[in-house]
Design a protein around this motif. Structure first.
Motif, mmCIF file in Angstrom:
data_model
loop_
_atom_site.group_PDB
_atom_site.id
_atom_site.type_symbol
_atom_site.label_atom_id
_atom_site.label_comp_id
_atom_site.label_asym_id
_atom_site.label_seq_id
_atom_site.Cartn_x
_atom_site.Cartn_y
_atom_site.Cartn_z
ATOM 1 N N PRO A 96 59.900 -17.806 -72.139
ATOM 2 C CA PRO A 96 59.033 -18.784 -72.811
ATOM 3 C C PRO A 96 59.779 -19.616 -73.867
ATOM 4 N N GLU A 97 60.747 -19.012 -74.555
ATOM 5 C CA GLU A 97 61.508 -19.757 -75.564
ATOM 6 C C GLU A 97 62.384 -20.819 -74.912
ATOM 7 N N LEU A 98 63.022 -20.496 -73.788
ATOM 8 C CA LEU A 98 63.854 -21.479 -73.101
ATOM 9 C C LEU A 98 62.999 -22.630 -72.580
ATOM 10 N N SER A 99 61.823 -22.318 -72.063
ATOM 11 C CA SER A 99 60.908 -23.370 -71.603
ATOM 12 C C SER A 99 60.471 -24.271 -72.753
ATOM 13 N N ALA A 100 60.182 -23.669 -73.911
ATOM 14 C CA ALA A 100 59.786 -24.455 -75.081
ATOM 15 C C ALA A 100 60.934 -25.339 -75.549
ATOM 16 N N ASN A 101 62.142 -24.814 -75.518
ATOM 17 C CA ASN A 101 63.321 -25.589 -75.913
ATOM 18 C C ASN A 101 63.492 -26.810 -75.002
ATOM 19 N N LYS A 102 63.306 -26.598 -73.712
ATOM 20 C CA LYS A 102 63.413 -27.678 -72.730
ATOM 21 C C LYS A 102 62.383 -28.762 -73.017
ATOM 22 N N GLU A 103 61.158 -28.363 -73.297
ATOM 23 C CA GLU A 103 60.093 -29.330 -73.579
ATOM 24 C C GLU A 103 60.366 -30.086 -74.887
ATOM 25 N N THR A 104 60.940 -29.407 -75.865
ATOM 26 C CA THR A 104 61.291 -30.076 -77.132
ATOM 27 C C THR A 104 62.303 -31.191 -76.875
ATOM 28 N N TYR A 105 63.332 -30.917 -76.083
ATOM 29 C CA TYR A 105 64.302 -31.964 -75.746
ATOM 30 C C TYR A 105 63.626 -33.134 -75.029
ATOM 31 N N ASP A 132 71.771 -25.233 -70.490
ATOM 32 C CA ASP A 132 71.102 -23.998 -70.893
ATOM 33 C C ASP A 132 70.833 -23.165 -69.648
ATOM 34 N N VAL A 133 71.086 -21.868 -69.749
ATOM 35 C CA VAL A 133 70.911 -20.956 -68.613
ATOM 36 C C VAL A 133 70.158 -19.719 -69.089
ATOM 37 N N ARG A 134 69.249 -19.231 -68.252
ATOM 38 C CA ARG A 134 68.615 -17.936 -68.488
ATOM 39 C C ARG A 134 68.692 -17.129 -67.206
ATOM 40 N N MET A 193 69.349 -12.569 -70.452
ATOM 41 C CA MET A 193 70.520 -13.265 -70.964
ATOM 42 C C MET A 193 70.222 -14.758 -71.061
ATOM 43 N N THR A 194 70.580 -15.355 -72.202
ATOM 44 C CA THR A 194 70.543 -16.812 -72.325
ATOM 45 C C THR A 194 71.930 -17.297 -72.718
ATOM 46 N N PHE A 195 72.284 -18.455 -72.190
ATOM 47 C CA PHE A 195 73.589 -19.052 -72.452
ATOM 48 C C PHE A 195 73.401 -20.543 -72.686
ATOM 49 N N TYR A 196 74.165 -21.073 -73.653
ATOM 50 C CA TYR A 196 74.125 -22.500 -73.970
ATOM 51 C C TYR A 196 75.554 -22.996 -74.152
ATOM 52 N N ASN A 219 67.175 -30.236 -63.807
ATOM 53 C CA ASN A 219 67.338 -28.827 -63.460
ATOM 54 C C ASN A 219 68.651 -28.616 -62.724
ATOM 55 N N ILE A 220 69.205 -27.429 -62.875
ATOM 56 C CA ILE A 220 70.449 -27.055 -62.201
ATOM 57 C C ILE A 220 70.162 -25.824 -61.341
ATOM 58 N N PRO A 221 70.201 -25.964 -60.034
ATOM 59 C CA PRO A 221 69.983 -24.801 -59.171
ATOM 60 C C PRO A 221 71.247 -23.942 -59.080
ATOM 61 N N GLY A 222 71.045 -22.647 -58.828
ATOM 62 C CA GLY A 222 72.162 -21.782 -58.493
ATOM 63 C C GLY A 222 72.848 -21.065 -59.645
ATOM 64 N N ILE A 223 72.420 -21.316 -60.881
ATOM 65 C CA ILE A 223 72.974 -20.563 -62.012
ATOM 66 C C ILE A 223 71.813 -19.816 -62.646
ATOM 67 N N GLY A 224 71.817 -18.506 -62.547
ATOM 68 C CA GLY A 224 70.762 -17.707 -63.150
ATOM 69 C C GLY A 224 69.398 -17.998 -62.545
ATOM 70 N N GLU A 225 68.359 -17.605 -63.287
ATOM 71 C CA GLU A 225 66.984 -17.830 -62.836
ATOM 72 C C GLU A 225 66.470 -19.204 -63.239
ATOM 73 N N ASP A 226 67.000 -19.747 -64.322
ATOM 74 C CA ASP A 226 66.563 -21.037 -64.819
ATOM 75 C C ASP A 226 67.746 -21.680 -65.520
ATOM 76 N N ALA A 227 68.065 -22.914 -65.157
ATOM 77 C CA ALA A 227 69.160 -23.631 -65.811
ATOM 78 C C ALA A 227 68.838 -25.124 -65.781
ATOM 79 N N TYR A 228 69.231 -25.804 -66.836
ATOM 80 C CA TYR A 228 69.004 -27.247 -66.894
ATOM 81 C C TYR A 228 70.064 -27.930 -67.740
ATOM 82 N N PHE A 229 70.219 -29.232 -67.488
ATOM 83 C CA PHE A 229 71.167 -30.092 -68.186
ATOM 84 C C PHE A 229 70.382 -31.040 -69.084
ATOM 85 N N VAL A 230 70.879 -31.229 -70.305
ATOM 86 C CA VAL A 230 70.259 -32.095 -71.309
ATOM 87 C C VAL A 230 71.278 -33.163 -71.683
#
Length: 185
Positions: free
Chosen positions: A92-101, A139-141, A145-148, A110-121
């Motif tokens: 939920p925090e990663l989704s909120a971060n995405k919406e804030t951007y 950002d990847v989850r 695990m989260t990675f930025y 969105n970026i497919p193929g890295i983790g369960e959820d990944a996107y480019f900003v």
């Protein structure tokens, strides 16, 4: 991919993800470093690792200079952070971060193929006649695990050309994928 992305707050699996004492070595942004060199004056690069029963965290920051560059405006910075969430579901925090951007006018893809959820900003604030500020992030989850990885730079108009949005996406996506894989070794 190591966990469910359901909306509850229960912790997610960390799979084989682990912390490192030198995240600059583990998460080294090799694709970005094809275009830039690390400016080793001062305290760059710097890294820090924190261990806690609820959250392990690693970060790395580097000051960069474009390889072969001669202009003062060819400096950039890169920051990497990975968190191993052991007490909550970070989805939920990663989704909120995405919406804030998105709300702030950044371009999101969105970026497919890295983790369960990944996107480019991405945002290129070329609103000044004299300067351009460029910001890009991946950002990847994956489970708990989260990675930025973030890139930021200011350019003087006419003196230097920043990497394009597509170049930054390619470099940061590749570096994110490599760092995430390295955290599982």
């Amino acid at each position: 991919m190591v966990g469910s992305s359901s909306g509850d707050s229960a912790p997610r699996s960390l799979g084989s993800y682990h912390v490192s004492d030198d995240f600059c070595a583990v998460g080294k942004p090799n694709r970005l470093l094809e275009k830039y060199s690390v400016n080793t004056t001062g305290s760059s690069p710097s890294h820090h690792t924190d261990r806690n029963p609820a959250l392990d965290s690693m970060n790395c920051s580097m000051s960069l200079k474009r390889t072969g560059g001669t202009s003062d405006s060819e400096y950039a910075s890169v920051y990497l952070r990975a968190d191993l969430h052991k007490a909550v579901n970070p989805a939920p925090e990663l989704s909120a971060n995405k919406e804030t951007y998105r709300t702030r006018g950044y371009q999101i893809s969105n970026i497919p193929g890295i983790g369960e959820d990944a996107y480019f900003v991405y945002k290129d604030d070329g609103s000044s006649d004299k300067y351009r500020d460029v910001y890009a992030e991946v950002d990847v989850r994956d489970g708990g695990m989260t990675f930025y990885i973030t890139y930021s730079a200011s350019y003087t108009q006419g003196k230097a050309t920043p990497p394009s949005m597509d170049e930054l996406r390619t470099m940061l996506q590749s570096d994110a994928d490599s760092a995430v894989r390295a955290m599982r070794k």
